[in-house]
Scaffold this active site. Structure first.
Site, mmCIF file in Angstrom:
data_model
loop_
_atom_site.group_PDB
_atom_site.id
_atom_site.type_symbol
_atom_site.label_atom_id
_atom_site.label_comp_id
_atom_site.label_asym_id
_atom_site.label_seq_id
_atom_site.Cartn_x
_atom_site.Cartn_y
_atom_site.Cartn_z
ATOM 1 C CG ASP A 1 -1.756 1.236 1.369
ATOM 2 O OD1 ASP A 1 -1.754 2.070 0.439
ATOM 3 O OD2 ASP A 1 -2.413 1.397 2.410
ATOM 4 C CB CYS A 2 2.718 2.803 -2.729
ATOM 5 S SG CYS A 2 3.471 1.199 -3.063
ATOM 6 C CG PHE B 1 4.896 6.220 6.247
ATOM 7 C CD1 PHE B 1 6.208 6.201 6.705
ATOM 8 C CD2 PHE B 1 4.021 7.170 6.770
ATOM 9 C CE1 PHE B 1 6.637 7.099 7.660
ATOM 10 C CE2 PHE B 1 4.442 8.073 7.728
ATOM 11 C CZ PHE B 1 5.760 8.038 8.177
ATOM 12 C CG ASP C 1 -5.264 5.568 -0.462
ATOM 13 O OD1 ASP C 1 -6.005 6.229 -1.228
ATOM 14 O OD2 ASP C 1 -4.504 6.114 0.365
ATOM 15 C CG ASP D 1 -7.670 5.505 5.789
ATOM 16 O OD1 ASP D 1 -6.802 5.666 6.674
ATOM 17 O OD2 ASP D 1 -7.433 4.920 4.716
ATOM 18 C CB THR E 1 -0.888 11.849 5.173
ATOM 19 O OG1 THR E 1 0.191 10.929 5.379
ATOM 20 C CG2 THR E 1 -0.321 13.231 4.905
ATOM 21 C CB THR F 1 3.682 25.011 22.693
ATOM 22 O OG1 THR F 1 3.832 26.340 23.201
ATOM 23 C CG2 THR F 1 3.350 25.081 21.216
#
Length: 249
Positions: free
Chosen positions: A6-7, A11, A102, A122, A125, A181
């Site tokens: 899974d590209c 990652f 994906d 999902d 990113t 922070t």
């Protein structure tokens, strides 16, 4: 054995499964093609004769990886391609080829597992949600920044926000108002994702009442798991769909 890849944008997730019963033999996550080759070459007691992959990278990047795998391991990777229909699910995008592969395989995989209405969230990113009804019709979904994007935007555009990954991990132990922070940013971003997830559930209830399944996948799935009781956490959901998209004899 089968090598599955899974590209993603950041990652490459990989796993090796048996051909007979899809039992997972080895699994990992790497951040580059070179790291993938190194890991696979170090698997001294595991070999594979087939490979299938899904990629959201550019065509050139994907072709390069396919070439590397072919030369290194004498396999010919089979790549998932966009489809109007797969596994009983009808792609709901006006232009079906524009839906991320994906994402598509994740909710196709979810529907395959339950054969009923489902909500798929999902958290990677980017964070995506998708709605599939009991008949397999994809009703559409939502996309928003994931934890890495929100964190990096604040670090990039706010000069005084600086902290490392260790601080970030410690900050998420609990979700009380931050007194530093790192705590304020990490907890704030986490709460945004949790709010997003809860909103998706309310939308799904508007469609189907309580008659639907919830699937959560992606690297940050744990951030919302406790606010979605009854949800199925399936880290390899994309690979379920990949097996349907690229069946091997």
């Amino acid at each position: 054995m089968i090598l599955e890849l899974d590209c993603g944008n950041s990652f490459i997730k990989w796993r090796i499964t048996t051909k007979s019963d899809a039992a997972v033999v080895s699994v990992g996550v790497v951040d580059s093609d070179a790291a993938l080759l190194e890991h696979l070459r170090n698997l001294s007691d595991t070999t594979f004769s087939d490979c299938r992959l899904v990629s959201v990278r550019s065509a050139e990047e994907t072709a390069r990886l396919v070439s590397v795998l072919t030369n290194a391991f004498s396999v010919t990777p089979v790549c998932a391609v966009p489809a109007r229909e797969l596994g009983g699910v009808v792609n709901g995008y006006d232009d079906f080829e524009r839906l991320g592969l994906d994402r598509w395989l994740a909710f196709v995989g979810a529907y395959h597992l339950v054969k009923r209405a489902c909500l798929v969230i999902d958290l990677g990113t980017a964070v995506t949600s998708d709605f599939v009804d009991a008949g397999g019709a994809h009703l559409g979904g939502f996309i928003c920044p994931g934890m890495p994007l929100m964190r990096n935007q604040l670090r990039t555009h706010t000069r005084r926000i600086r902290y490392d990954d260790t601080e970030a991990e410690r900050a998420l132990v609990r979700l009380v108002p931050g007194r530093a922070t790192a705590e304020a940013v990490e907890r704030g971003c986490s709460l945004m994702l949790r709010g997003f997830a809860l909103t998706q559930v309310e939308i799904a209830r508007g469609y189907w009442g309580d008659d639907f399944a919830i699937f959560v996948t992606g690297g940050d799935a744990a951030l919302v798991a406790d606010v979605l009781p009854g949800a199925r956490i399936v880290p390899d959901l994309v690979f379920v769909g990949l097996a349907l998209a690229c069946p091997l004899r």
